[in-house]
Design a protein around this motif. Structure first.
Motif, PDB file in Angstrom:
ATOM      1  N   ARG A  38     -42.888 -22.252 -24.467  1.00 40.87           N
ATOM      2  CA  ARG A  38     -42.145 -21.047 -24.113  1.00 40.87           C
ATOM      3  C   ARG A  38     -41.147 -21.408 -23.017  1.00 40.87           C
ATOM      4  N   ILE A  39     -39.937 -20.900 -23.134  1.00 43.21           N
ATOM      5  CA  ILE A  39     -38.909 -21.016 -22.102  1.00 43.21           C
ATOM      6  C   ILE A  39     -38.697 -19.621 -21.539  1.00 43.21           C
ATOM      7  N   ARG A  40     -38.631 -19.517 -20.213  1.00 38.67           N
ATOM      8  CA  ARG A  40     -38.353 -18.218 -19.579  1.00 38.67           C
ATOM      9  C   ARG A  40     -37.294 -18.432 -18.501  1.00 38.67           C
ATOM     10  N   ILE A  41     -36.297 -17.559 -18.502  1.00 42.22           N
ATOM     11  CA  ILE A  41     -35.246 -17.575 -17.488  1.00 42.22           C
ATOM     12  C   ILE A  41     -35.293 -16.211 -16.803  1.00 42.22           C
ATOM     13  N   ALA A  42     -35.642 -16.216 -15.503  1.00 45.21           N
ATOM     14  CA  ALA A  42     -35.848 -14.971 -14.765  1.00 45.21           C
ATOM     15  C   ALA A  42     -35.137 -15.037 -13.416  1.00 45.21           C
TER      16      ALA A  42
END
Length: 181
Positions: A38-42
């Motif tokens: 999973r990739i997450r950009i926050a």
């Protein structure tokens, strides 16, 4: 271990969120099947860094959260990181003016990110502006350190252009990139 970023050699994205802040793909592992990454950009929650978004990635734990401390033996690290960085670039293209940062949460990970930036200077410089962040504590005129009201030391981030000649023995605390204008 040399990781070459090649945007023509990435894994197929299996899922993308509507706002393009998250995605998943399968990364083959040595001696076993593939693992879902999973990739997450926050958004970064530091007031020092407006419009900076933190990049996190890894397999999901039993609670459905990214386990960025998991040890996975990926069969192709170049392809893994090419996929992650390409997705990050796609996010930046949809969000002009934003910057993405990745935290070397351990010295080993910071060393890896430092080596990725250094070994991919040519391909990064075509598309990206790269930065490193160190922390500093201000020494006041009287010789004492600047502190918060509770007496704890007030460390502040120091952002600079990424120094491609900087030794991996002198790691940054945070690695950042944004699209060139």
């Amino acid at each position: 271990m040399l990781i070459n970023i090649d945007f023509e050699n990435t894994y197929e994205i299996a899922w993308i969120s509507n706002d393009f802040s998250e995605a998943s793909f399968y990364s083959p592992c040595k001696g076993s099947s593939a693992v879902l990454i999973r990739i997450r950009i926050a958004p970064v929650e530091y007031s020092y860094f407006p419009d900076v978004y933190n990049l996190s990635f890894g397999p999901l734990n039993e609670y459905g959260e990214i386990d960025d401390q998991s040890r996975v033996l990926h069969s192709n690290l170049s392809r893994l990181f090419s996929t992650i960085i390409l997705f990050s670039i796609k996010f930046l293209q949809r969000n002009p003016g934003y910057t993405i940062g990745v935290d070397g949460s351990t010295d080993t990970r910071a060393y890896l990110y430092h080596r990725i930036f250094r070994s991919n200077e040519t391909s990064f410089n075509e598309l990206l502006e790269t930065f490193g962040v160190d922390w500093f504590v201000k020494v006041l005129r009287g010789g004492e350190l600047e502190t918060y009201t509770d007496g704890s030391i007030w460390a502040k981030p120091w952002l600079e252009q990424f120094d491609y000649d900087r030794s991996a023995n002198d790691l940054y605390h945070y690695y950042m990139f944004r699209l060139k204008e």
